[in-house]
Design a protein around this motif. Structure first.
Motif, PDB file in Angstrom:
ATOM      1  N   UNK A  10       1.840  -9.320  -8.132  1.00 60.18           N
ATOM      2  CA  UNK A  10       1.434  -9.009  -6.754  1.00 60.18           C
ATOM      3  C   UNK A  10       2.240  -7.877  -6.113  1.00 60.18           C
ATOM      4  N   UNK A  12       2.385  -4.688  -6.613  1.00 62.51           N
ATOM      5  CA  UNK A  12       1.668  -3.437  -6.271  1.00 62.51           C
ATOM      6  C   UNK A  12       1.052  -3.503  -4.875  1.00 62.51           C
ATOM      7  N   UNK A  13       0.727  -4.714  -4.412  1.00 61.02           N
ATOM      8  CA  UNK A  13       0.086  -4.859  -3.099  1.00 61.02           C
ATOM      9  C   UNK A  13       1.030  -4.497  -1.958  1.00 61.02           C
ATOM     10  N   UNK A  16       1.570  -0.119  -2.758  1.00 59.97           N
ATOM     11  CA  UNK A  16       0.393   0.764  -2.804  1.00 59.97           C
ATOM     12  C   UNK A  16       0.001   1.339  -1.437  1.00 59.97           C
ATOM     13  N   UNK A  17       0.175   0.596  -0.329  1.00 56.50           N
ATOM     14  CA  UNK A  17      -0.156   1.176   0.985  1.00 56.50           C
ATOM     15  C   UNK A  17       0.767   2.304   1.432  1.00 56.50           C
ATOM     16  N   UNK A  18       1.899   2.502   0.732  1.00 53.45           N
ATOM     17  CA  UNK A  18       2.753   3.655   1.020  1.00 53.45           C
ATOM     18  C   UNK A  18       3.794   3.523   2.123  1.00 53.45           C
ATOM     19  N   UNK A  40       5.526   5.578  -5.848  1.00 48.61           N
ATOM     20  CA  UNK A  40       4.145   5.175  -6.171  1.00 48.61           C
ATOM     21  C   UNK A  40       4.176   4.143  -7.287  1.00 48.61           C
ATOM     22  N   UNK A  41       3.119   3.349  -7.369  1.00 51.80           N
ATOM     23  CA  UNK A  41       2.971   2.430  -8.489  1.00 51.80           C
ATOM     24  C   UNK A  41       2.558   3.240  -9.723  1.00 51.80           C
ATOM     25  N   UNK A  42       2.996   2.755 -10.876  1.00 44.77           N
ATOM     26  CA  UNK A  42       2.620   3.382 -12.147  1.00 44.77           C
ATOM     27  C   UNK A  42       1.863   2.380 -13.023  1.00 44.77           C
ATOM     28  N   UNK A  43       2.211   1.096 -12.889  1.00 43.18           N
ATOM     29  CA  UNK A  43       1.482   0.060 -13.620  1.00 43.18           C
ATOM     30  C   UNK A  43       1.593  -1.258 -12.852  1.00 43.18           C
ATOM     31  N   UNK A  44       0.640  -2.162 -13.136  1.00 42.57           N
ATOM     32  CA  UNK A  44       0.546  -3.414 -12.399  1.00 42.57           C
ATOM     33  C   UNK A  44       1.553  -4.468 -12.874  1.00 42.57           C
ATOM     34  N   UNK A 155       4.419  -2.534   8.594  1.00 42.58           N
ATOM     35  CA  UNK A 155       5.207  -1.533   7.879  1.00 42.58           C
ATOM     36  C   UNK A 155       5.089  -0.187   8.601  1.00 42.58           C
ATOM     37  N   UNK A 177     -12.143  -3.367  -7.317  1.00 37.73           N
ATOM     38  CA  UNK A 177     -10.877  -2.695  -7.571  1.00 37.73           C
ATOM     39  C   UNK A 177      -9.750  -3.721  -7.527  1.00 37.73           C
ATOM     40  N   UNK A 178      -8.814  -3.585  -8.471  1.00 42.29           N
ATOM     41  CA  UNK A 178      -7.631  -4.449  -8.419  1.00 42.29           C
ATOM     42  C   UNK A 178      -6.779  -3.995  -7.235  1.00 42.29           C
TER      43      UNK A 178
END
Lengths: 178, 178
Positions: A10, A12-13, A16-18, A40-44, A155, A177-178
């Motif tokens: 979880x 990445x959640x 991912x919004x930055x 940034x995310x690169x993998x889940x 945030x 989308x994941x």
């Protein structure tokens, strides 16, 4: 901390919004805090994160050497402290003291977590081969914590020059989308 | 497009907050659109951007081959189209047609821009050496366009599984941070 463990799937959640994040690191019993927006995310799963830490920043050498850091996610209540950490250098000041941030022990790394942040990600550097050319580090999140009482964390997102966008309303769209 | 050129030194201010973007690419006269959230700034000027494009995505091969793409930044009015582009593959559908997006010619690259997006960044791949291991591309933004009538663009930020945070209020804090 009244935080509970967050499943790594979880993580990445949260990124991912930055949001603007606070990177904590430590060397020789001395801890530092750095404000960062370039990630940034690169993998889940396992959660892999890329981030840019300038080689002019005190944190750069610590992370490259200790191969560890934590990504702490603040909400708008901490905005002034976040900017304060961005405007000062750990070479001169103890930011935990100066900005009254509470260090909390991590489970998997030596760097402390920031109690006031609603989420904390313990990271190990898995690839520093791009640190020389791009100041880019590839991190693996090995443990994640979250304060589940924050249902809708406000945030902050940096638009440059001290202008921040505060997380607004939530919309949900049917998505595969994941 | 009623868009004007944006100085490249200001590009980071659009991507640093972490909006969902639409990546456009083209090969053999066939254009595609991909929804992407995994991107970050790497340098200010020239603006260098890192992004992750899965090797399962149709866009991956096009960008690696043509060494070009555009980053188009949508606002909340386009949310349904953004999710639609994320749920379909350019292998099967012409997303410009299916989602009624208007292609506009770029100045410096072959891929079309999306007129409906408030900002468009024309990019050239400057380093694909991490594409194999991490699906990570380093892009240089060579030309930027913005619709200056959008004073406070309501960008959308993906929180996973079709949940989006819409850009909220703006706060300004005295800061020495760029």
């Amino acid at each position: 901390m009244k935080k509970t463990s967050l499943p790594l799937s979880q993580v990445y959640r949260l990124l991912e919004p930055g949001p603007v994040v606070l990177v904590t690191s430590a060397r020789g019993g001395r801890a530092n805090v750095m404000t960062m927006s370039w990630h940034m995310m690169v993998d889940f799963e396992p959660p892999i994160v890329a981030c840019v830490i300038s080689n002019r920043d005190y944190t750069f050498g610590i992370v490259r050497e200790t191969k560890e850091c934590a990504i702490n996610i603040p909400t708008v209540e901490l905005a002034k402290k976040v900017v304060g950490c961005g405007n000062t250098s750990g070479r001169e000041v103890d930011k935990f003291k100066k900005f009254r941030l509470t260090p909390a022990p991590a489970a998997r790394i030596g760097a402390p977590l920031i109690s006031e942040c609603y989420a904390n990600l313990e990271c190990k550097v898995m690839d520093a081969s791009m640190a020389g050319k791009y100041n880019l580090f590839i991190l693996e999140v090995v443990k994640a914590w979250i304060d589940r009482s924050k249902k809708h964390p406000r945030t902050i997102h940096h638009c440059g020059q001290g202008v921040f966008m505060v997380a607004g309303r939530i919309i949900k769209l049917p998505s595969r989308m994941k």
